[in-house]
Design a protein around this motif. Structure first.
Motif, PDB file in Angstrom:
ATOM      1  N   ILE A  52       0.851  -1.188   0.000  1.00 21.66           N
ATOM      2  CA  ILE A  52       0.000   0.000   0.000  1.00 21.66           C
ATOM      3  C   ILE A  52       0.886   1.236   0.000  1.00 21.66           C
ATOM      4  O   ILE A  52       2.003   1.217   0.523  1.00 21.66           O
ATOM      5  CB  ILE A  52      -0.961   0.035   1.212  1.00 21.66           C
ATOM      6  N   ALA A  53       0.375   2.285  -0.616  1.00 20.06           N
ATOM      7  CA  ALA A  53       1.062   3.579  -0.644  1.00 20.06           C
ATOM      8  C   ALA A  53       0.253   4.560   0.182  1.00 20.06           C
ATOM      9  O   ALA A  53      -0.974   4.639   0.042  1.00 20.06           O
ATOM     10  CB  ALA A  53       1.191   4.072  -2.075  1.00 20.06           C
ATOM     11  N   ILE A  54       0.940   5.287   1.033  1.00 20.62           N
ATOM     12  CA  ILE A  54       0.281   6.253   1.900  1.00 20.62           C
ATOM     13  C   ILE A  54       1.052   7.560   1.831  1.00 20.62           C
ATOM     14  O   ILE A  54       2.276   7.583   2.018  1.00 20.62           O
ATOM     15  CB  ILE A  54       0.249   5.747   3.367  1.00 20.62           C
ATOM     16  N   HIS A  55       0.333   8.642   1.561  1.00 18.95           N
ATOM     17  CA  HIS A  55       0.991   9.951   1.538  1.00 18.95           C
ATOM     18  C   HIS A  55       1.488  10.276   2.945  1.00 18.95           C
ATOM     19  O   HIS A  55       0.742  10.188   3.915  1.00 18.95           O
ATOM     20  CB  HIS A  55       0.027  11.048   1.067  1.00 18.95           C
ATOM     21  N   CYS A  56       2.754  10.649   3.034  1.00 18.66           N
ATOM     22  CA  CYS A  56       3.322  10.995   4.332  1.00 18.66           C
ATOM     23  C   CYS A  56       4.483  11.961   4.151  1.00 18.66           C
ATOM     24  O   CYS A  56       5.420  11.694   3.403  1.00 18.66           O
ATOM     25  CB  CYS A  56       3.818   9.744   5.054  1.00 18.66           C
ATOM     26  N   ASP A  57       4.400  13.075   4.855  1.00 21.64           N
ATOM     27  CA  ASP A  57       5.494  14.039   4.936  1.00 21.64           C
ATOM     28  C   ASP A  57       6.129  13.840   6.300  1.00 21.64           C
ATOM     29  O   ASP A  57       5.547  14.211   7.318  1.00 21.64           O
ATOM     30  CB  ASP A  57       4.952  15.459   4.788  1.00 21.64           C
ATOM     31  N   VAL A  58       7.302  13.237   6.346  1.00 24.99           N
ATOM     32  CA  VAL A  58       7.928  12.900   7.628  1.00 24.99           C
ATOM     33  C   VAL A  58       8.360  14.119   8.431  1.00 24.99           C
ATOM     34  O   VAL A  58       8.712  13.984   9.600  1.00 24.99           O
ATOM     35  CB  VAL A  58       9.117  11.928   7.462  1.00 24.99           C
ATOM     36  N   THR A  59       8.322  15.298   7.831  1.00 22.12           N
ATOM     37  CA  THR A  59       8.654  16.515   8.581  1.00 22.12           C
ATOM     38  C   THR A  59       7.452  17.042   9.352  1.00 22.12           C
ATOM     39  O   THR A  59       7.562  18.010  10.094  1.00 22.12           O
ATOM     40  CB  THR A  59       9.197  17.621   7.657  1.00 22.12           C
ATOM     41  N   SER A  60       6.296  16.385   9.179  1.00 20.34           N
ATOM     42  CA  SER A  60       5.067  16.793   9.857  1.00 20.34           C
ATOM     43  C   SER A  60       4.609  15.681  10.804  1.00 20.34           C
ATOM     44  O   SER A  60       4.284  14.572  10.363  1.00 20.34           O
ATOM     45  CB  SER A  60       3.965  17.064   8.828  1.00 20.34           C
ATOM     46  N   GLU A  61       4.559  15.998  12.088  1.00 21.86           N
ATOM     47  CA  GLU A  61       4.113  15.013  13.075  1.00 21.86           C
ATOM     48  C   GLU A  61       2.700  14.533  12.770  1.00 21.86           C
ATOM     49  O   GLU A  61       2.418  13.330  12.861  1.00 21.86           O
ATOM     50  CB  GLU A  61       4.169  15.619  14.478  1.00 21.86           C
ATOM     51  N   GLN A  62       1.826  15.442  12.375  1.00 18.48           N
ATOM     52  CA  GLN A  62       0.441  15.079  12.069  1.00 18.48           C
ATOM     53  C   GLN A  62       0.371  14.145  10.862  1.00 18.48           C
ATOM     54  O   GLN A  62      -0.343  13.136  10.887  1.00 18.48           O
ATOM     55  CB  GLN A  62      -0.393  16.323  11.808  1.00 18.48           C
ATOM     56  N   SER A  63       1.120  14.456   9.813  1.00 21.29           N
ATOM     57  CA  SER A  63       1.129  13.608   8.619  1.00 21.29           C
ATOM     58  C   SER A  63       1.647  12.213   8.952  1.00 21.29           C
ATOM     59  O   SER A  63       1.079  11.207   8.522  1.00 21.29           O
ATOM     60  CB  SER A  63       1.993  14.245   7.520  1.00 21.29           C
ATOM     61  N   ALA A  64       2.719  12.150   9.727  1.00 23.23           N
ATOM     62  CA  ALA A  64       3.295  10.858  10.107  1.00 23.23           C
ATOM     63  C   ALA A  64       2.315  10.043  10.946  1.00 23.23           C
ATOM     64  O   ALA A  64       2.136   8.839  10.716  1.00 23.23           O
ATOM     65  CB  ALA A  64       4.607  11.063  10.851  1.00 23.23           C
ATOM     66  N   ALA A  65       1.667  10.683  11.902  1.00 28.14           N
ATOM     67  CA  ALA A  65       0.705   9.984  12.756  1.00 28.14           C
ATOM     68  C   ALA A  65      -0.457   9.435  11.936  1.00 28.14           C
ATOM     69  O   ALA A  65      -0.898   8.295  12.143  1.00 28.14           O
ATOM     70  CB  ALA A  65       0.197  10.917  13.857  1.00 28.14           C
ATOM     71  N   GLN A  66      -0.951  10.223  10.989  1.00 26.24           N
ATOM     72  CA  GLN A  66      -2.054   9.764  10.134  1.00 26.24           C
ATOM     73  C   GLN A  66      -1.617   8.591   9.262  1.00 26.24           C
ATOM     74  O   GLN A  66      -2.368   7.631   9.085  1.00 26.24           O
ATOM     75  CB  GLN A  66      -2.562  10.911   9.260  1.00 26.24           C
ATOM     76  N   ALA A  67      -0.414   8.675   8.729  1.00 24.88           N
ATOM     77  CA  ALA A  67       0.090   7.600   7.871  1.00 24.88           C
ATOM     78  C   ALA A  67       0.254   6.301   8.650  1.00 24.88           C
ATOM     79  O   ALA A  67      -0.107   5.226   8.165  1.00 24.88           O
ATOM     80  CB  ALA A  67       1.414   8.019   7.239  1.00 24.88           C
ATOM     81  N   ILE A  68       0.786   6.394   9.848  1.00 24.80           N
ATOM     82  CA  ILE A  68       0.966   5.205  10.682  1.00 24.80           C
ATOM     83  C   ILE A  68      -0.388   4.586  11.016  1.00 24.80           C
ATOM     84  O   ILE A  68      -0.548   3.368  10.995  1.00 24.80           O
ATOM     85  CB  ILE A  68       1.779   5.548  11.948  1.00 24.80           C
ATOM     86  N   ALA A  69      -1.370   5.433  11.311  1.00 23.20           N
ATOM     87  CA  ALA A  69      -2.718   4.931  11.610  1.00 23.20           C
ATOM     88  C   ALA A  69      -3.321   4.224  10.401  1.00 23.20           C
ATOM     89  O   ALA A  69      -3.941   3.161  10.534  1.00 23.20           O
ATOM     90  CB  ALA A  69      -3.616   6.078  12.065  1.00 23.20           C
TER      91      ALA A  69
END
Length: 98
Positions: A52-69
């Motif tokens: 699966i591919a998930i959009h994630c900007d690792v410089t953003s805590e919110q983006s990373a948390a959403q991607a992990i979820a």
């Protein structure tokens, strides 16, 4: 190490070292989630490895948390994380005098 059906996250998995890592882990049976900002490239790699591919900007805590979820919802709790995300401009960092 037996990676069969092991949930794995690979940041930067859409290209370069991250892509190579995602391909290798998938070949060993891991369920790979590719976290990247390059959405089209991430989708192409994910399709190739049945991941699966998930959009994630690792410089953003919110983006990373959403991607992990999202990855957790799809594959379960990740047991392996490989951080390959990053980029930069090649330039000289040390001169003749050190």
């Amino acid at each position: 190490m037996n990676l069969q059906d092991t949930p794995v996250l690979v940041t930067g998995g859409a290209s370069g070292l991250g892509e190579a890592t995602a391909l290798k882990l998938a070949a060993q049976g891991a369920r790979v989630a590719i976290l990247d900002v390059q959405d089209e490239k991430a989708q192409a790699v994910a399709k190739q490895i049945n991941g699966i591919a998930i959009h994630c900007d690792v410089t953003s805590e919110q983006s990373a948390a959403q991607a992990i979820a999202q990855a957790k919802e799809a594959h379960g709790v990740a047991r392996v994380l490989v951080n390959c995300a990053g980029g930069g401009v090649g330039k000289r960092v040390v001169g003749k005098s050190g």
